[in-house]
Design an enzyme around this catalytic site. Structure first.
Site: not given
Ligand code: VG1
Ligand code: CO
Length: 544
Positions: A19, A23, A114-115, A278, A280, A282-283, A366, A377
């Site tokens: 996505t 990772r 990220s998260h 989060d 990085d 962006d959330r 999310s 984001k």
């Molecule tokens: C999750 C979220 C999605 C978001 C992605 C990256 O993906 O559902 O909405 O864009 O993380 O967010 P998934 O495929 O696990 O549902 V983060 O803050 O990487 O950058």
């Molecule tokens: Co993130």
């Protein structure tokens, strides 16, 4: 020493961007040649680096510092002219996006999972962003993945590590490495979008704010913007020093992983407003005294109120949301008479809409919200827009939310995650539902009637590309909906995400407890999928 050397390498399995980039477990990234194979595959996919400028930075998690050195050597050996790097290797994802745009770089490499938690036994990630500042579209990530399957060599330098702690320029072979303050340009951008005087006055009037940086990258940004520039008292920013393991927490700003902040805001003497970001940056999670604002509601409220901030005073061109995100924003778009777009999950799908001027605000359930100011984001941006709205409207978060529901109705919403499910079982759940979809319309399930059911496919209105199999949707009569898809960011087994939504018109009951409001849909999902029976899970691991 500064002559490029070519080293042979054999491909690694599974270097497929998900996505949001690649990772994997940190130890996988630490395998000899792993980063090199992926980075060379990126450079080959973008037709080399000759004369190009890249932005490089990450969220500071374990292995960030080492991976950056590898990337810089390889960029130099592949002929790049310049790499702009955040001091200490740090850059939040939105700040990296901004730098790519401001400096007209050819692209960027962002190091983050990220998260997901960080540490040698946790997760690491790497993604490529294109010249518009946004995550590479599927055409590029697809080309990268193809390269990873046949990669046979990479090019690098045999030079010692650079010191990235001092600002300024240093030479690495024929390439310039420019170390910049990670916060300065981003903070300047925020000042152009928001009424800092109004927010300063709100805070000076005793409006209490807490921001939880979750030991992740937004700490330095929040200290500078909230405390130094906006005058919030010291101590407003919690957990503001980035740590390689995020203090052993999940840097995921939701009511589960940021529970201490939620508890604080729900307590009698809690702050008026609280937020978290989060790993990085962006959330965002938004809270007001006594209330949690779901990300879907936050997008809708911001869409309805953005014109109150200087950067959006001319109004919005349109709003875009990912498919599983609640349709609360659609009602705002309809009332404003502006465009409304439904995209697959992942920020990369918003890029074209933003570039084409079709959408101004975008959001995902999310905890992602953002606008056309960058192509990612942006957690702190959402916090500042909320503060700007609060400063103008002079109402509490709870009152703004209630007022919104009384105008547009309420989309009760929750996401249930079943984590680390055995891949076979997760696939069985999904395939079971796929097989049933066509026969569902018109049938009754757990007291609800199915109106439509399909697999979401997206036709990009800008470049005409099609993305299929982007999640299963079951729409019920009366505006309720269940969506199911598998996560594309996990590093262990499969995560099944179930998204539940129920619409209540403005004249209906707007104060039902969320899980209770959605209980019937949960039963319907179980009846349709036997998810709990197949996976042997009685409950979701996380409910947001
Ligand atoms: C999750 C979220 C999605 C978001 C992605 C990256 O993906 O559902 O909405 O864009 O993380 O967010 P998934 O495929 O696990 O549902 V983060 O803050 O990487 O950058
Ligand atoms: Co993130």
């Amino acid at each position: 020493m500064t002559t490029p050397v070519t080293r042979e390498i054999t491909p690694f399995d599974g270097q497929k961007p998900g996505t949001s980039g690649l990772r994997k477990k940190t130890r996988v990234f630490m395998l000899e040649g792993y980063v090199e194979a992926f980075v060379q595959s990126i450079f080959d996919a973008i037709e080399g680096c000759e004369g190009k400028t890249f932005v490089v930075g990450g969220d500071g998690r374990y292995f960030n510092a080492e991976a950056i050195q590898t990337i810089l050597r390889m960029a130099a050996a592949n002929g790049a002219a310049r790499c702009i790097v955040g001091q200490g290797g740090l850059l939040s994802t939105p700040a990296a996006s901004n730098l790519i745009r401001q400096r007209e770089a050819n692209g960027g490499l962002i190091l983050s999972a990220s998260h997901n938690p960080g540490g040698i036994d946790e997760d690491f990630g790497l993604k490529y962003n294109t010249a518009n500042g946004g995550p590479a579209p599927e055409s590029v990530t697809g080309a990268i993945f193809e390269n990873t399957k046949t990669i046979s060599r990479y090019v690098t330098l045999e030079t010692p590590d650079l010191d990235l702690s001092a600002l300024g320029e240093v030479a690495l072979g024929d390439m310039v490495v420019e170390v910049v303050d990670p916060v300065t340009d981003y903070a300047a951008l925020m000042e152009t979008l928001f009424d800092f005087d109004a927010i300063r006055a709100l805070l000076a009037g005793g409006f209490a704010v807490k921001f939880d940086a979750m030991h992740a990258v937004t700490g330095p940004y929040a200290h500078e913007i909230l405390e130094n520039r906006l005058g919030a008292p010291k101590g407003t920013v919690l957990n503001g020093t980035p740590k390689v393991d995020f203090g052993k927490g999940h840097p995921d700003p939701n009511p589960i992983w940021a529970k201490p902040l939620v508890d604080l805001v729900m307590s009698e003497d809690g702050p008026d407003f609280a937020a978290a970001s989060d790993g990085d940056g962006d959330r965002n999670m938004i809270l007001g005294k006594g209330v949690y604002v779901t990300p879907s509601d936050s997008l809708a409220v911001l869409a309805a109120n953005a014109h109150l901030a200087p950067g959006y005073a001319r109004g919005l061109a349109g709003v875009a949301r990912s498919m599983p995100t609640s349709r609360a924003a659609d009602r705002v778009a309809e009332k404003l008479g502006i465009g409304c777009y439904e995209t697959p999950t992942g920020w990369k799908f918003f890029g074209n809409l933003l570039d084409a001027g079709k959408a101004t605000l975008c959001g995902e359930e999310s905890a992602g919200t953002g606008s056309d100011h960058v192509r990612e984001k942006d957690g702190l941006w959402a916090v500042l827009l909320w503060l700007n709205v609060l400063a103008v409207r002079k109402m509490s978060v709870a009152d703004i939310l209630r007022d919104h529901w009384q105008t547009f109705g309420r989309n009760y919403y929750s996401r249930h995650d079943y984590e680390a499910v055995e891949t076979e079982k997760a696939n069985a759940v999904v395939e079971g539902l796929v097989a049933k979809l066509d026969g569902l319309p018109g049938t009754g399930v757990a007291g609800l009637t199915v109106e439509e059911a399909d697999q979401f496919a997206y036709l990009d209105p800008v470049d005409g590309s099609v993305s299929e199999k982007q999640g299963l949707r079951v729409m019920f009569r009366g505006g309720s909906r269940a969506v199911m898809r598998l996560s594309g960011t996990g590093t262990e087994g499969a995560t099944i995400r179930v998204y539940l939504e129920r619409y209540m018109p403005a004249e209906g009951d707007l104060e039902i407890e969320t899980q209770q409001a959605l209980a019937e849909i949960v039963l319907a999902v179980e009846e349709l999928t036997q998810l709990r029976a197949i996976t042997g899970r009685a409950e979701p691991d996380v409910m947001t």
